[in-house]
Write an enzyme that holds these catalytic residues in place. Sequence first.
Site, PDB file in Angstrom:
ATOM      1  N   ASP A 166      16.024  46.726 -12.400  1.00  0.00           N
ATOM      2  CA  ASP A 166      18.383  46.421 -11.519  1.00  0.00           C
ATOM      3  C   ASP A 166      18.316  45.022 -10.866  1.00  0.00           C
ATOM      4  OD1 ASP A 166      18.076  49.824 -12.828  1.00  0.00           O
ATOM      5  OD2 ASP A 166      19.881  49.185 -12.929  1.00  0.00           O
ATOM      6  N   ASP A 195      17.240  45.701 -16.736  1.00  0.00           N
ATOM      7  CA  ASP A 195      18.882  44.944 -15.883  1.00  0.00           C
ATOM      8  C   ASP A 195      18.505  43.970 -14.905  1.00  0.00           C
ATOM      9  OD1 ASP A 195      20.943  46.846 -17.838  1.00  0.00           O
ATOM     10  OD2 ASP A 195      21.193  47.526 -16.278  1.00  0.00           O
ATOM     11  N   TYR A 198      22.282  40.926 -15.096  1.00  0.00           N
ATOM     12  CA  TYR A 198      24.171  41.035 -15.010  1.00  0.00           C
ATOM     13  C   TYR A 198      25.200  39.902 -15.380  1.00  0.00           C
ATOM     14  CZ  TYR A 198      22.430  45.580 -12.874  1.00  0.00           C
ATOM     15  OH  TYR A 198      21.788  46.753 -12.429  1.00  0.00           O
ATOM     16  N   ASN A 232      20.796  48.150 -20.206  1.00  0.00           N
ATOM     17  CA  ASN A 232      21.425  48.277 -21.289  1.00  0.00           C
ATOM     18  C   ASN A 232      22.496  46.328 -20.859  1.00  0.00           C
ATOM     19  OD1 ASN A 232      21.998  49.546 -18.483  1.00  0.00           O
ATOM     20  ND2 ASN A 232      24.081  48.818 -18.364  1.00  0.00           N
ATOM     21  N   HIS A 233      22.358  45.384 -19.715  1.00  0.00           N
ATOM     22  CA  HIS A 233      22.819  43.933 -19.156  1.00  0.00           C
ATOM     23  C   HIS A 233      22.156  44.073 -20.034  1.00  0.00           C
ATOM     24  CE1 HIS A 233      25.661  45.320 -16.608  1.00  0.00           C
ATOM     25  NE2 HIS A 233      24.560  46.154 -15.819  1.00  0.00           N
ATOM     26  N   HIS A 326      25.659  59.021 -11.064  1.00  0.00           N
ATOM     27  CA  HIS A 326      26.000  57.875 -11.482  1.00  0.00           C
ATOM     28  C   HIS A 326      25.101  58.515 -13.365  1.00  0.00           C
ATOM     29  CE1 HIS A 326      28.054  55.261  -9.708  1.00  0.00           C
ATOM     30  NE2 HIS A 326      28.638  55.943  -8.800  1.00  0.00           N
ATOM     31  N   HIS A 327      25.560  58.217 -14.565  1.00  0.00           N
ATOM     32  CA  HIS A 327      24.595  58.646 -15.353  1.00  0.00           C
ATOM     33  C   HIS A 327      23.477  59.829 -15.946  1.00  0.00           C
ATOM     34  CE1 HIS A 327      25.148  53.844 -15.816  1.00  0.00           C
ATOM     35  NE2 HIS A 327      24.396  53.503 -14.519  1.00  0.00           N
ATOM     36  N   HIS A 354      17.910  51.323 -14.237  1.00  0.00           N
ATOM     37  CA  HIS A 354      19.645  51.686 -14.798  1.00  0.00           C
ATOM     38  C   HIS A 354      20.511  52.235 -12.832  1.00  0.00           C
ATOM     39  CE1 HIS A 354      22.112  52.846 -17.394  1.00  0.00           C
ATOM     40  NE2 HIS A 354      22.367  53.671 -17.709  1.00  0.00           N
ATOM     41  N   VAL A 355      20.021  53.801 -13.009  1.00  0.00           N
ATOM     42  CA  VAL A 355      20.786  54.448 -11.485  1.00  0.00           C
ATOM     43  C   VAL A 355      20.764  53.910  -9.964  1.00  0.00           C
ATOM     44  CG1 VAL A 355      20.876  56.293 -10.231  1.00  0.00           C
ATOM     45  CG2 VAL A 355      19.946  56.830 -12.743  1.00  0.00           C
ATOM     46  N   HIS A 356      21.285  53.273  -9.469  1.00  0.00           N
ATOM     47  CA  HIS A 356      21.333  52.542  -8.409  1.00  0.00           C
ATOM     48  C   HIS A 356      20.418  52.862  -7.415  1.00  0.00           C
ATOM     49  CE1 HIS A 356      23.682  49.543 -11.000  1.00  0.00           C
ATOM     50  NE2 HIS A 356      22.402  49.725 -11.467  1.00  0.00           N
TER      51      HIS A 356
HETATM   52 FE   LIG Z   1      21.000  50.097 -16.673  1.00  0.00          FE
END
Ligand SMILES: [Fe+2]
Length: 467
Positions: A166, A195, A198, A232-233, A326-327, A354-356
């Site tokens: 990410d 990711d 972005y 997902n990005h 988150h998520h 995914h989870v930041h």
């Molecule tokens: Fe993500």
Amino acid sequence: MALLKVYNLSVFWLLCMILVASNFCNGGITNSFVRKEYSLDMPLDSDVFQVPPGYNAPQQVHITQGDTDGRGVIISWITPDEPGSNTVIYWSENSKHKNRAEGIFVRYKFFNYTSGYIHHCTIKKLEYNTKYIYEIGIGNTTRQFRFMTPPRAGPDVPYTFGLIGDLGQTHDSNVTLTRYESNPKKGQTVLFLGDLSYSNDYPFHDNSRWDTWGRFIERNAAFQPWIWTVGNHELDFAPELEETTPFKPYTHRYYVPYASSDSTSPLWYSIKRASAYIIVLSSYSAYGKSTPQYKWLRDELPKVDRSETPWLIVLMHCPIYNSNAHHYMEGETMRVVFESWFVKYKVDAVFAGHVHSYERSKRISNIAYNIVNGKCTPVNDQSAPVYITIGDGGNHDGPAIGMVEPQPNFSAYREASFGHGIFDIKNRTHAYFSWHRNQDGYAIEADSFWFHNRYWNPFGKSFVASY
Ligand SMILES: [Fe+2]
Ligand SMILES: *[C@@H]1O[C@H](CO)[C@@H](O)[C@H](O)[C@H]1NC(C)=O
Ligand SMILES: *[C@@H]1O[C@H](CO)[C@@H](O)[C@H](O)[C@H]1NC(C)=O
Ligand SMILES: *[C@@H]1O[C@H](CO)[C@@H](O)[C@H](O)[C@H]1NC(C)=O
Ligand SMILES: *[C@@H]1O[C@H](CO)[C@@H](O)[C@H](O)[C@H]1NC(C)=O
Ligand SMILES: *[C@@H]1O[C@H](CO)[C@@H](O)[C@H](O)[C@H]1NC(C)=O
């Protein structure tokens, strides 16, 4: 000043540890390190985004493994103005003999954006453990880079992987990459957990942000392979722009050696590198029973020969164990489908993004449930992998701060800081994992864990130790 900062930080951290320890909940640690909420993009005129000088100069150079065994490399770059040359000239450091390989170029359009000429050239049958120099471009705009091939696969071959997820293109992204580059452990290959740029967060999925991102990471990715996982990005699914081919920019820009592992899609594949067997999965492609990804993984896992590659590592974007708000639960469907295989085949580690935030699990599994028996709680399981989330590369969405409370007992350590990881394989039984948060000095390990291989038991047959 810097010293003082580090000192304050360690005192703060110690206090947190004491606080946490006094509020012990099933043994897990939540480090409540607080940082600013949002990261700002680096401005477009930043040094990291500069276009290399010279007409049509190759830019956004990056490499990845180009075959199953590590003797191949895919070299990719973009020429902005015209196709230029597809040729890579390369030679080993110890030889004057120059080799040539021919690649291809592709282009794509996205809404009103048209890409440059995206070149991909696979070079094969390189010598193991050898430094190569390569040159791309023509006329007075050639550029030279170098990389090191991995050692031949083998059970006790040490190798050091970096872990980044990410990333994005903010000031924090640059700090993460700099911290990775300056880490004295010297990662040799990046396992990237999805990711990338972005771009889809900018108006009309502004694909020029894919270009700025490519220029940003070149300083590392042109010199050591980055092993790509899709996030997902990367979907770029935008019916409102009449863009309905998922992963279009990503799959044009980032080639991976999927065919050599009998995969039919660049979104899931495997490679061997030194003593590791790395399986890359796609959280955003079908994985239910009978789907291509399901069948591929079912046939792939039995192929792993742990006497050649003791370390079995799985990469995916969406974590299947995550106690961040988150998520939360997003990975549950993939967990139901694949977790029992991870246990059966004794996967050592599952890395996700995914989870930041950062999180490390205990060795647990939740595979006993059969709809009627009520056994649907994670339990300790020494055949299970450790799940590690490193989605904290520094993107502009900001860190994921909210946690599920109390900390579930599957979670060993969690913290919402930016950072990167290092997976340092020593031999067939031991690998040392460390996580480095961005605020700390280069050599500081915010969290660490000795991995004991699940197949090569370092403690003999009577192995019952908790790790
Ligand atoms: Fe993500
Ligand atoms: C990014 O980091 C590099 C290496 O530390 C540094 O040289 C560069 O100036 C930084 N750029 C920005 C925009 O922060
Ligand atoms: C080489 O580069 C310079 C400066 O970028 C340019 O002025 C010149 O025309 C170029 N020469 C050729 C042969 O492309
Ligand atoms: C694409 O369209 C948007 C909206 O009309 C506009 O702002 C942008 O400048 C256009 N970009 C290009 C490359 O034409
Ligand atoms: C977590 O707690 C539940 C309920 O107390 C228990 O059934 C389960 O075995 C525990 N799991 C672990 C990994 O300790
Ligand atoms: C494997 O590496 C670990 C950690 O460095 C070390 O303690 C152990 O002795 C090594 N095993 C062998 C067989 O060399």
